[in-house]
Design a protein around this motif. Structure first.
Motif, PDB file in Angstrom:
ATOM      1  N   LEU A  30       8.520 -10.765  -4.563  1.00  0.00           N
ATOM      2  CA  LEU A  30       8.158 -10.609  -5.974  1.00  0.00           C
ATOM      3  C   LEU A  30       8.036  -9.148  -6.399  1.00  0.00           C
ATOM      4  O   LEU A  30       8.233  -8.826  -7.564  1.00  0.00           O
ATOM      5  N   VAL A  31       7.704  -8.270  -5.459  1.00  0.00           N
ATOM      6  CA  VAL A  31       7.538  -6.850  -5.804  1.00  0.00           C
ATOM      7  C   VAL A  31       8.678  -5.988  -5.274  1.00  0.00           C
ATOM      8  O   VAL A  31       8.673  -4.780  -5.457  1.00  0.00           O
ATOM      9  N   ASN A  32       9.671  -6.621  -4.652  1.00  0.00           N
ATOM     10  CA  ASN A  32      10.804  -5.902  -4.094  1.00  0.00           C
ATOM     11  C   ASN A  32      11.464  -5.004  -5.148  1.00  0.00           C
ATOM     12  O   ASN A  32      11.709  -5.431  -6.264  1.00  0.00           O
ATOM     13  N   LYS A  33      11.732  -3.766  -4.762  1.00  0.00           N
ATOM     14  CA  LYS A  33      12.398  -2.757  -5.598  1.00  0.00           C
ATOM     15  C   LYS A  33      11.569  -2.310  -6.791  1.00  0.00           C
ATOM     16  O   LYS A  33      12.067  -1.632  -7.674  1.00  0.00           O
ATOM     17  N   ARG A  34      10.315  -2.681  -6.857  1.00  0.00           N
ATOM     18  CA  ARG A  34       9.428  -2.208  -7.925  1.00  0.00           C
ATOM     19  C   ARG A  34       8.550  -1.088  -7.356  1.00  0.00           C
ATOM     20  O   ARG A  34       8.264  -1.072  -6.170  1.00  0.00           O
ATOM     21  N   PRO A  35       8.108  -0.173  -8.186  1.00  0.00           N
ATOM     22  CA  PRO A  35       7.257   0.920  -7.689  1.00  0.00           C
ATOM     23  C   PRO A  35       5.825   0.462  -7.447  1.00  0.00           C
ATOM     24  O   PRO A  35       4.876   0.871  -8.114  1.00  0.00           O
ATOM     25  N   ILE A  36       5.690  -0.441  -6.486  1.00  0.00           N
ATOM     26  CA  ILE A  36       4.386  -1.006  -6.136  1.00  0.00           C
ATOM     27  C   ILE A  36       4.187  -0.809  -4.637  1.00  0.00           C
ATOM     28  O   ILE A  36       4.982  -1.326  -3.835  1.00  0.00           O
ATOM     29  N   ALA A  37       3.167  -0.079  -4.255  1.00  0.00           N
ATOM     30  CA  ALA A  37       2.867   0.128  -2.836  1.00  0.00           C
ATOM     31  C   ALA A  37       2.297  -1.159  -2.256  1.00  0.00           C
ATOM     32  O   ALA A  37       1.442  -1.800  -2.859  1.00  0.00           O
ATOM     33  N   THR A  38       2.798  -1.548  -1.078  1.00  0.00           N
ATOM     34  CA  THR A  38       2.296  -2.743  -0.407  1.00  0.00           C
ATOM     35  C   THR A  38       1.618  -2.325   0.894  1.00  0.00           C
ATOM     36  O   THR A  38       2.186  -1.599   1.696  1.00  0.00           O
ATOM     37  N   VAL A  39       0.379  -2.793   1.072  1.00  0.00           N
ATOM     38  CA  VAL A  39      -0.458  -2.380   2.198  1.00  0.00           C
ATOM     39  C   VAL A  39      -1.119  -3.622   2.783  1.00  0.00           C
ATOM     40  O   VAL A  39      -1.502  -4.535   2.047  1.00  0.00           O
ATOM     41  N   SER A  40      -1.264  -3.646   4.107  1.00  0.00           N
ATOM     42  CA  SER A  40      -1.930  -4.784   4.736  1.00  0.00           C
ATOM     43  C   SER A  40      -2.458  -4.435   6.107  1.00  0.00           C
ATOM     44  O   SER A  40      -2.011  -3.481   6.740  1.00  0.00           O
ATOM     45  N   GLU A  41      -3.375  -5.270   6.560  1.00  0.00           N
ATOM     46  CA  GLU A  41      -3.884  -5.217   7.920  1.00  0.00           C
ATOM     47  C   GLU A  41      -3.268  -6.333   8.765  1.00  0.00           C
ATOM     48  O   GLU A  41      -3.566  -6.471   9.933  1.00  0.00           O
ATOM     49  N   VAL A  42      -2.380  -7.128   8.163  1.00  0.00           N
ATOM     50  CA  VAL A  42      -1.735  -8.239   8.848  1.00  0.00           C
ATOM     51  C   VAL A  42      -0.775  -7.709   9.915  1.00  0.00           C
ATOM     52  O   VAL A  42       0.089  -6.880   9.612  1.00  0.00           O
ATOM     53  N   SER A  43      -0.920  -8.184  11.115  1.00  0.00           N
ATOM     54  CA  SER A  43      -0.055  -7.759  12.214  1.00  0.00           C
ATOM     55  C   SER A  43       1.400  -8.083  11.892  1.00  0.00           C
ATOM     56  O   SER A  43       1.723  -9.198  11.490  1.00  0.00           O
ATOM     57  N   GLY A  44       2.274  -7.103  12.051  1.00  0.00           N
ATOM     58  CA  GLY A  44       3.691  -7.289  11.790  1.00  0.00           C
ATOM     59  C   GLY A  44       4.086  -7.119  10.328  1.00  0.00           C
ATOM     60  O   GLY A  44       5.238  -7.328   9.971  1.00  0.00           O
ATOM     61  N   PHE A  45       3.151  -6.724   9.488  1.00  0.00           N
ATOM     62  CA  PHE A  45       3.427  -6.584   8.052  1.00  0.00           C
ATOM     63  C   PHE A  45       4.555  -5.599   7.784  1.00  0.00           C
ATOM     64  O   PHE A  45       5.466  -5.883   7.007  1.00  0.00           O
ATOM     65  N   ALA A  46       4.527  -4.447   8.420  1.00  0.00           N
ATOM     66  CA  ALA A  46       5.548  -3.427   8.174  1.00  0.00           C
ATOM     67  C   ALA A  46       6.926  -3.897   8.630  1.00  0.00           C
ATOM     68  O   ALA A  46       7.912  -3.675   7.938  1.00  0.00           O
TER      69      ALA A  46
END
Length: 105
Positions: A30-46
């Protein structure tokens, strides 16, 4: 759902909690290619397409220790956001990961 998606797409930063893990891929789309930083503590998120995953090390029986950042440059580049070269140069806390979509390792 429409109101949620609209609010999500107006955000500057989205933090994905562990409870959202089953929905991470859909939400990242949903946020792909938008200037929205995505951050998480979920393992494997990156490696799943998120931008910044933070990992807190905790030696057995001790208090939480250092924070390590795993940064995936592929979605950062697609979003036209920039990450400070000073942050990227901190090799002891930053690991560049590759999600298979043109990122670096």
């Amino acid at each position: 759902r429409h109101a949620f998606v609209a609010a999500l797409q107006r955000s500057h930063l989205v933090f994905y909690t562990r409870a959202m893990k089953p929905h991470v891929r859909d939400l990242l789309e949903l946020v792909n290619k938008r200037p929205i930083a995505t951050v998480s503590e979920v393992s494997g998120f990156a490696t799943s397409g998120g931008m910044i995953e933070y990992v807190i090390t905790q030696p057995k029986g001790e208090e939480p220790g250092a924070v390590t950042l795993h940064i995936n440059l592929s979605p950062v580049k697609r979003s036209a956001l920039r990450i400070s070269s000073q942050l990227l140069s901190l090799r002891r806390v930053v690991h560049i990961v590759d999600d298979g979509n043109g990122g670096e390792r």
